[in-house]
Scaffold this motif. Structure first.
Motif, mmCIF file in Angstrom:
data_model
loop_
_atom_site.group_PDB
_atom_site.id
_atom_site.type_symbol
_atom_site.label_atom_id
_atom_site.label_comp_id
_atom_site.label_asym_id
_atom_site.label_seq_id
_atom_site.Cartn_x
_atom_site.Cartn_y
_atom_site.Cartn_z
ATOM 1 N N VAL A 166 135.273 114.760 90.014
ATOM 2 C CA VAL A 166 136.238 114.276 91.017
ATOM 3 C C VAL A 166 135.478 114.153 92.330
ATOM 4 O O VAL A 166 134.899 115.143 92.818
ATOM 5 C CB VAL A 166 137.426 115.238 91.219
ATOM 6 N N GLU A 167 135.455 112.944 92.869
ATOM 7 C CA GLU A 167 134.684 112.681 94.084
ATOM 8 C C GLU A 167 135.308 111.453 94.750
ATOM 9 O O GLU A 167 135.384 110.390 94.133
ATOM 10 C CB GLU A 167 133.215 112.459 93.668
ATOM 11 N N HIS B 68 129.871 108.450 92.493
ATOM 12 C CA HIS B 68 130.194 108.732 91.089
ATOM 13 C C HIS B 68 128.904 108.593 90.271
ATOM 14 O O HIS B 68 128.307 107.529 90.230
ATOM 15 C CB HIS B 68 131.270 107.764 90.574
ATOM 16 N N PRO B 69 128.456 109.692 89.643
ATOM 17 C CA PRO B 69 127.138 109.642 89.018
ATOM 18 C C PRO B 69 127.154 108.938 87.660
ATOM 19 O O PRO B 69 128.139 109.027 86.922
ATOM 20 C CB PRO B 69 126.794 111.127 88.844
ATOM 21 N N ALA B 70 126.043 108.262 87.368
ATOM 22 C CA ALA B 70 125.893 107.659 86.043
ATOM 23 C C ALA B 70 125.832 108.797 85.032
ATOM 24 O O ALA B 70 125.239 109.848 85.315
ATOM 25 C CB ALA B 70 124.611 106.843 86.010
ATOM 26 N N VAL C 125 136.592 110.246 88.726
ATOM 27 C CA VAL C 125 137.808 109.783 89.407
ATOM 28 C C VAL C 125 137.736 110.181 90.888
ATOM 29 O O VAL C 125 136.926 111.042 91.272
ATOM 30 C CB VAL C 125 139.095 110.374 88.764
ATOM 31 N N ALA C 126 138.604 109.554 91.682
ATOM 32 C CA ALA C 126 138.571 109.799 93.125
ATOM 33 C C ALA C 126 139.429 110.989 93.530
ATOM 34 O O ALA C 126 139.223 111.571 94.597
ATOM 35 C CB ALA C 126 139.036 108.549 93.859
ATOM 36 N N VAL D 90 134.039 119.312 91.014
ATOM 37 C CA VAL D 90 134.861 118.835 92.133
ATOM 38 C C VAL D 90 133.958 118.734 93.363
ATOM 39 O O VAL D 90 133.557 119.756 93.936
ATOM 40 C CB VAL D 90 136.040 119.796 92.399
ATOM 41 N N GLY D 91 133.598 117.512 93.731
ATOM 42 C CA GLY D 91 132.684 117.291 94.860
ATOM 43 C C GLY D 91 131.284 117.016 94.348
ATOM 44 O O GLY D 91 130.619 117.921 93.844
#
Ligand SMILES: NC(=O)c1ccc[n+]([C@@H]2O[C@H](COP(=O)([O-])OP(=O)(O)OC[C@H]3O[C@@H](n4cnc5c(N)ncnc54)[C@H](OP(=O)(O)O)[C@@H]3O)[C@@H](O)[C@H]2O)c1
Length: 260
Positions: free
Chosen positions: A28-29, A35-37, A43-44, A5-6
């Motif tokens: 979750v970011e 959003h990392p490969a 998800v947001a 998360v973050g």
């Protein structure tokens, strides 16, 4: 599966280590650009996570000021997952108030060299965390450096003061060495180069050696020589030793004040 998360500076560094170790990670970011490969899922918002998701651990790497509005959405994981928080100043009790009183939480305090895998993280396990969950938390945090444990959560305040803030004190050493070089006649550019290389080189030497720092210090101090003259000034009773004790005490007190 690990749920992160973050995914900012710290979260991103941990994510890279976990992926290198072959772990599946959901993220979750809010910022899609972060959003990392390689994420199994990104998800947001917590509301976008599948209901069936059952992570072994939920790693909380948002800013402490985001905790109150972020954590309640993760309370549903409290039964099955252990929480690992790297949020500075957020106590186990404060997090349980947001995640549920029976949430199993490992509170961890990393430092910035984690960004290059050279950090040190000190952990404290809250009530109910099993030995297997502690081992999982340790293996997750080891991807960004060394890990140490304390039993007493109150020790996280002086830990925050020493290793959390410590990199700043070392950078300050490089700054004041540079200024002192200039004050003693060195050209500014050379003083900056010497200060930077000396702090970095001495750190690398300390890291490569099994000797205590005091032995390494004595090794570069010839009796009656130039270094001995400087150390007489620095190690004088009101100088560095007392000053550093005061600095760590001030940071420890501030950490206690901010705790929540
Ligand atoms: N950096 C350090 O040296 C250090 C040392 C010890 C402890 N810590 C702790 O580590 C934590 C992270 O620090 P950092 O330096 O990595 O901060 P950071 O780069 O700002 O990362 C935090 C990330 O969390 C995201 N975020 C904000 N609200 C969110 C939400 N509701 N759900 C999911 N993600 C959310 C942010 O996205 P946006 O950018 O889109 O808002 C950002 O990408 C902090 O709690 C800090 O106390 C850091």
């Amino acid at each position: 599966m690990i749920l992160l998360v973050g995914c900012g500076k710290m979260g991103g560094a941990m994510f890279a280590g976990w992926r290198a170790a072959g772990r599946d990670v959901a993220v979750v970011e809010p910022d899609a650009a972060h959003h990392p490969a390689g994420a199994a899922l990104a998800v947001a918002d917590a509301a976008d996570l599948p209901r069936t998701l059952a992570p072994e651990a939920v790693v909380l790497a948002v800013k402490p000021q985001e905790a109150a509005k972020t954590l309640p959405a993760y309370a549903r994981f409290a039964e099955r997952s252990v929480f690992v928080s790297i949020m500075a100043g957020k106590s186990v009790g404060g997090m349980q108030a947001l995640l549920g009183g029976s949430a199993r939480i490992v509170r961890a305090m990393p430092n910035t060299p984690a960004a290059i895998g050279r950090g040190i993280t000190v952990c404290c396990a809250g009530q109910g965390v099993s030995a297997a969950e502690k081992a999982l938390a340790e293996s997750l945090l080891k991807t960004v450096g060394q890990v140490a444990w304390v039993e007493d959560e109150a020790l996280i305040d002086p830990v925050t003061a020493l290793s959390g803030g410590g990199p700043a004190y070392v950078f300050l050493l490089a700054e004041v060495l540079e200024q002192a070089g200039i004050a003693n006649g060195l050209p500014a550019e050379l003083a900056a180069q010497l200060a930077r290389a000396t702090v970095a080189g001495a750190g690398a030497l300390l890291d490569a050696s099994s000797e205590p720092p005091a032995t390494l210090r004595r090794n570069v101090t010839s009796p009656g020589g130039t270094t001995a003259e400087a150390l007489k000034v620095l190690m004088d009773a009101p100088a560095w030793p007392a000053l550093m004790t005061r600095a760590i005490a001030a940071a420890t007190a501030r950490s206690r004040e901010l705790a929540g």
